[in-house]
Design an enzyme around this catalytic site. Structure first.
Site, PDB file in Angstrom:
ATOM      1  N   TYR A 113      42.922 -21.518 -15.315  1.00 29.77           N
ATOM      2  CA  TYR A 113      43.144 -22.498 -14.243  1.00 29.77           C
ATOM      3  C   TYR A 113      42.479 -22.057 -12.941  1.00 29.77           C
ATOM      4  O   TYR A 113      42.463 -20.868 -12.624  1.00 29.77           O
ATOM      5  CB  TYR A 113      44.643 -22.671 -14.000  1.00 29.77           C
ATOM      6  CG  TYR A 113      44.934 -23.666 -12.916  1.00 29.77           C
ATOM      7  CD1 TYR A 113      44.905 -25.023 -13.206  1.00 29.77           C
ATOM      8  CD2 TYR A 113      45.179 -23.262 -11.619  1.00 29.77           C
ATOM      9  CE1 TYR A 113      45.129 -25.950 -12.204  1.00 29.77           C
ATOM     10  CE2 TYR A 113      45.407 -24.187 -10.618  1.00 29.77           C
ATOM     11  CZ  TYR A 113      45.381 -25.529 -10.916  1.00 29.77           C
ATOM     12  OH  TYR A 113      45.599 -26.453  -9.930  1.00 29.77           O
ATOM     13  N   TRP A 115      40.367 -23.718  -9.053  1.00 32.38           N
ATOM     14  CA  TRP A 115      39.504 -24.711  -8.402  1.00 32.38           C
ATOM     15  C   TRP A 115      38.030 -24.353  -8.480  1.00 32.38           C
ATOM     16  O   TRP A 115      37.173 -25.204  -8.247  1.00 32.38           O
ATOM     17  CB  TRP A 115      39.918 -24.871  -6.941  1.00 32.38           C
ATOM     18  CG  TRP A 115      40.927 -25.945  -6.733  1.00 32.38           C
ATOM     19  CD1 TRP A 115      42.120 -26.089  -7.382  1.00 32.38           C
ATOM     20  CD2 TRP A 115      40.818 -27.044  -5.822  1.00 32.38           C
ATOM     21  NE1 TRP A 115      42.772 -27.199  -6.918  1.00 32.38           N
ATOM     22  CE2 TRP A 115      42.002 -27.804  -5.950  1.00 32.38           C
ATOM     23  CE3 TRP A 115      39.861 -27.444  -4.893  1.00 32.38           C
ATOM     24  CZ2 TRP A 115      42.237 -28.948  -5.195  1.00 32.38           C
ATOM     25  CZ3 TRP A 115      40.105 -28.588  -4.138  1.00 32.38           C
ATOM     26  CH2 TRP A 115      41.279 -29.327  -4.300  1.00 32.38           C
TER      27      TRP A 115
END
Ligand code: PGD
Length: 765
Positions: A113, A115
């Site tokens: 996970y 950004w």
């Protein structure tokens, strides 16, 4: 690309489009000229580019190199050995093949996970998922996000697709034109809408709130922090005890019902389950009316104000907005659902500027028009592994292989993971209870991390591969709700021996015998040309100007046509519910959900309810901690950059608390304080502020975890990472979302010898 010529070239980040070039040996970054409110986060880049925190070459943990893979508590404690790319890739390819052949791809966690960086091609998650699918046949994935763990699961049950409620709903244009009252639960801080995954070329939120306020829109901020709406909104602040918004909403709903202000027609024609919910609201079901007086006891807002707020909402075009933060907490599903019910009672869902826009202002994607043409991403192939986890259950998975868990009506089991592979994320930033996460990561055979800088995640890895920053490669930035496609030109040479994730995975794929399948014979420029073609062809089909890739690259950007501001499926449903039913089981707004009730979860019943939180202030931990998003960086990215570094005091992250709470503890402005609870402790620099309600302290996320003595079981973080304090527990058995926003703790003045901050120093060799 040259670092000499002074030319300004286009580029983009999650926090804005910009131009940059070299002047007198330094990178100069200028926001895109059309951006009305550029983010200061852009100025993290110049200092970050060549900072000592960057990773210069591949590194392998000494114990892993000498003894091979296996569980180890030495992660994060032991020295690294620099190795050549040749050796690193050979070691890693061998280890991936070993795990695949002896345990299968279901022993590899590639959820990874994070950004990462803006850019459609070099997007690290797309790269790692494509690689694991092609090279190993798949991997254990993660579902949902740390942003919207609870809401992404509950919204489809009650309203329809998450994207329809967040991205294609009420726009800022509608608010400026139509809205009388914005009830902003958790606020819409412009530090949050400064960012958007994939990029944003125009920051419109502050200007829109100013224009709406000038026309007469009234903004009411309901939250513990006064500055969660910009000054331009001219908001009234209703401080509320953290975690109690559902009680407030119930109190308002009760007032609407008691005073006959609810829209009975809308409830009858557009909703299902009102008859099952109303007895709970009135108390007929459990003997406790959820009236304003009851709500006041829980949320701390006087009953008279609750009643008046309900009347005001019924008397004008009202929009309910809700920040992600409310659902990043225990029982986070409840405020999301109850806000929808409150909006349904007001009968304005689907009206221009009215109803409910969950997460408006949370990032810059929301409240905007959608693009009328698609933008391609890197194809990821097929994942042959069925196992997955809700993203925030990563420590649970690693610590409890084989253990059962609930998720959205399913009874699942945690897989037995041997190898964890991370690219583009920082779990030592984003996960809760970091000391527990360290114990979890000690359980696996191998932890691999691609990083551009020495984050705590990189420090806890066995194999660390240096990745380029986006500034050091070419890409295309774009997102479905931003009208600009940006040609991200390369602005600098790669730092040290850093390589693009694509090049790293291509090298591994070749060693694993699937190089051609991974690259499809394209280099990075070839992929950009290939991805661009989707947008170009769609433009041509619409009969619009469709420049060639070369023209686009030369121009540096391309303005995209936008879809009409039509309110999406909620407007269509409002206008004709029979012809345009919502994609919920009933085709309507579900005030009661038979599906959720059927799961039998006591922590998420069949209608929204007040479920008292368990992690609340108590003796020994008498204050609330709000661990929110930072204003000076995106999450933990470029914590060492100029804007972020300048916001620290005495090298530490700043914690804000009310002067009254500070005085009670003998804490003065600028003091170094120790925040602690049963899970851990960190240092931070105190700032006294009346923008924080009494009883609450606020410490943003993103300061890199910096253990004073890494050999301790629960070391003190000397820098100020709040996730040493937060609780690693799911929102409920329905969504299992992250609950990192709130916890309880104590704060005291730190009187010992001040330990140095070493978070940005490379680990000792
Ligand atoms: P970032 O700091 O953005 O945080 O968690 P996330 O892991 O996304 O991490 C991205 C990492 O990717 C950085 O370390 C960066 O260096 C690296 N990176 C960037 N570009 C590249 C690249 O091209 N290649 C490679 N290999 N690496 C790259 C964010 C998460 O944190 C989120 S979304 C939310 S909303 C949560 N918020 C909270 C919260 O409110 N409160 C708490 N307590 N905790 C939270 N955690 C969550």
């Amino acid at each position: 690309m040259t670092e000499q010529d002074g030319a300004m070239r286009p580029h983009a980040a999650h926090w804005g489009a910009f131009r940059a070039g070299w002047q007198n040996g330094a990178l100069v970054v200028e926001p895109h000229p059309a951006d009305p409110d550029p983010s200061p986060i852009l100025q993290n880049f110049p200092e970050a580019l060549r900072h000592r925190a960057r990773i210069a070459q591949p590194m392998v943990r000494r114990g892993w190199l000498e003894h091979g893979p296996g569980p180890s508590t030495a992660r994060g404690r032991e020295a690294f050995v620099p190795v050549s790319w040749e050796k690193a890739l050979a070691l890693l390819a061998g280890e991936l093949a070993r795990v695949r052949d002896s345990h299968g791809p279901q022993a590899v966690f590639g959820g990874s996970y994070g950004w990462a960086s803006a850019g459609r091609f070099h997007h690290a998650q797309s790269q790692i998922h494509r690689f694991l699918n092609i090279a190993l046949g798949g991997y254990v994935r993660s579902v949902n996000s740390y942003s919207a763990g609870a809401s992404a699961v509950i919204i489809p049950h009650i309203l329809g697709p998450f994207e329809a409620v967040t991205r294609r709903n009420v726009t800022w244009e509608q608010i400026v034109g139509h809205t009388g009252l914005v009830l902003s639960f958790g606020g819409m801080a412009v530090k949050n809408s400064a960012v958007a995954s994939g990029g944003v070329s125009r920051h419109v939120e502050r200007g829109a709130m100013a224009a709406a306020a000038a026309r007469g829109t009234r903004f009411v901020l309901i939250g513990p922090l006064k500055d969660d709406l910009p000054e331009e909104a001219g908001a009234e602040w209703l401080p509320i005890t953290p975690g109690t918004d559902t009680a407030l909403m119930l109190g308002m709903a009760h007032t609407l019902l008691a005073e006959g202000l609810h829209d009975t027609a809308f409830l009858a024609t557009h909703c299902t389950g009102w008859d099952r919910f109303a007895p709970y609201l009135t108390g007929a079901a459990d003997g406790q009316p959820k009236d304003a007086a009851w709500a006041s006891v829980h949320c701390g807002i006087p009953a008279g104000r609750i009643r008046q707020l309900a009347r005001d909402a019924a008397g004008t075009r009202t929009l309910i907005s809700m920040a992600h933060s409310l659902q990043r907490a225990e029982h986070g599903e409840q405020p999301v659902w109850m806000a929808a019910v409150l909006a349904a009672m007001l009968g304005q869902i689907g009206l221009p500027g009215g109803g409910y826009n969950y997460a408006l202002g949370a990032i810059a994607h929301y409240g905007k028009r959608a693009n009328a043409v698609p933008i391609a991403g890197l194809p990821q192939g097929r994942n042959g592994v069925r196992d997955f986890i809700p993203v925030a259950r990563v420590s649970d998975m690693l610590l409890n292989p084989g253990a059962p868990f609930d998720y959205n009506g399913q009874r699942l089991a945690y897989p037995d993971i041997k190898l964890v592979y991370w690219a583009g994320g920082n779990p030592f930033h984003h996960h809760q209870d970091i000391n527990r996460l360290r114990r979890a990561f000690a359980r696996v055979d191998t932890l691999v991390v691609h990083e551009s800088a020495w984050t705590a995640t990189a420090r806890h890895a066995d194999i660390v591969l240096p990745a380029t920053l986006s500034l050091e490669r070419e890409d295309i930035a774009g997102s479905p709700n931003d009208p600009l496609l940006v040609a991200m030109h390369q602005l600098a040479k790669p730092f040290g021996e850093a390589r693009d994730d694509y090049a790293i995975f291509a090298g591994l794929a070749e060693r694993l015998g699937c190089g051609d399948a991974f690259t499809e014979g394209r280099d990075a420029r070839g992929w950009l040309r290939h991805l661009y073609e989707t947008t170009r062809a769609a433009l041509a089909e619409r009969g619009e100007a469709a420049p060639s890739f070369e023209e686009f690259w030369q121009d540096g950007e391309l303005a995209l046509p936008q879809a009409p501001d039509d309110g999406g499926i909620l407007r269509a449903f409002r206008e004709d519910p029979a012809a345009n039913p919502l994609p919920t089981p009933s085709g309507r707004i579900e005030i009661f959900s038979e599906t959720i009730a059927g799961f039998g979860y006591d922590d998420c019943p069949g209608h929204p309810a007040w479920l008292a939180p368990t992690d609340t202030p108590a003796p020994g931990a008498p204050l609330w901690l709000v661990a929110n998003q930072p204003a000076t960086r995106l999450h933990s990215q470029l914590d060492f950059g100029g804007t972020s570094a300048a916001s620290k005091r005495r090298g530490r992250e700043v914690v804000r608390l009310h002067p009254q709470d500070a005085a009670a503890r003998g804490i003065a402005e600028g003091d170094i304080v120790r925040l602690h609870n049963a899970r851990g402790a960190c240092l931070a620099a105190a700032a006294l502020s009346e923008a924080v309600m009494p009883g609450v302290v606020q410490l943003a996320t993103g300061a890199w975890y910096d253990p004073e003595d890494p050999n301790d079981e629960n070391p003190l973080c000397v820098h100020g990472n709040p996730n040493v304090l937060t609780r690693d527990m799911g929102t409920s058995r329905l969504a299992q979302g992250c609950t990192g926003q709130l916890t309880a703790l104590e704060v005291e003045k730190f009187t010992g010898n001040l330990p140095p901050v070493r978070a940005w120093d490379p680990p000792a060799g």
